[in-house]
Design an enzyme around this catalytic site. Structure first.
Site: not given
Lengths: 207, 207
Positions: B111-113
């Site tokens: 995941h990132c943002k």
């Protein structure tokens, strides 16, 4: 040791997933209609079954591929786009859902034509059985349908009642875990394709 | 018997996947930044690791959740949206890819943002390692990025060279299958985190 690539794929052959392909769960995939060029990719999934959601007959070359790979076809003829729109048939979706949640049919591919609306509704109903919150169910539907998402599909998914099916599934699990008589009675009261082989009473194991 | 629902989920507790959640492969998931309300859902995935693609420190409550569930955090600090845009760093993505293809780290969540751009680029590179045709790779990126898809991400994925990594992975597989000396030499010439434990020469099994 497992790796995310195929042992017998030498890097030369490109794999072409069907349009709008994605993985739903372990052993559950969704896509648009598989074309000839997708057969190589599909063979890497080791499918046991396909749920096909259109009323049109399955093309001859696709049927041949299923036969030679020993893949079972479950067809549920749901109308695509019509004018005026045909409502999504609840009973047919429920029947498809029963096939879908039965792991004896996995790995399984769900597809219609575009893999957006009929497939999206069925996957949405599965997510409700899995107890996903509605906003996540609808987000997934929209991500896969893109700009072609339909308000009436969202309404269908929201209204679809999975309570009976879910209760029945829990009953099977509880029976399997020797949960006792109370749940088992519930099981006998319900008709469900999935439970056909579990209908015989079993001895509880000590508790 | 396995079913697609959790045995211990009594139908009362709603599961809330993180925004933009989806399954990439067996044991590989992607999403936007997990919030407190997603922890219940994430616990059903039995994660072993998380690949986190932002430079910002991981929030304290997320760290606590990782610690109590014995989940390893791999952080690769890639800048998000900047003006002018920062190019996606190839070496960092390659390092993340090496962690991702190592099944000892699975089940794994990327995941990132938003789970759209940085995550989308990494998943796109994985698909190239898996030999997916480029149009399917880009379609998947776009489905997950929605209206926010970026042309430069598509270019990054297209240009990203997975040849070295793929060859190295094949080397490991061939070594494992006793493929012979030729490939094994290739293995020794390359540095790869994934192969650390396979560096010892092994006896070939007859051929």
């Amino acid at each position: 040791m497992g790796l995310l690539i195929e042992d017998d794929n030498d890097g030369g052959e490109l794999l072409i997933p069907p349009a709008n392909f994605s993985m739903v769960e372990d052993g559950v995939y969704r896509s648009g209609f598989p074309q000839l060029e997708n057969f190589g990719f599909l063979s890497t999934l080791n499918l046991k079954s396909i749920i096909y959601l259109c009323p049109e007959p399955y093309p001859e070359e696709n049927l041949k591929s299923l036969q030679s790979n020993n893949i079972k076809l479950f067809q549920f003829g749901i109308q695509g786009k019509t004018d005026p729109p045909t409502p999504m048939p609840k009973d047919t979706v429920l029947s498809a859902l029963r096939v879908l949640v039965d792991v004896r049919n996995h790995p399984i591919l769900i597809h219609c034509k575009q893999g957006k609306h009929r497939t999206g509704c069925l996957v949405g109903c599965l997510r409700k059985v899995q107890n996903w919150c509605l906003s996540s169910v609808l987000e997934e539907y929209q991500n896969c349908a893109g700009l072609k998402w339909r308000q009436r599909d969202l309404a269908f998914i929201e209204e679809f009642d999975v309570h009976g099916l879910r209760q029945c599934l829990y009953s099977i699990i509880y029976q399997y875990n020797g949960y006792g008589l109370k749940r088992r009675k519930l099981l006998y009261q319900e008709e469900n394709l999935v439970v056909q082989e579990q209908h015989k009473p079993q001895a509880t194991k000590g508790w």
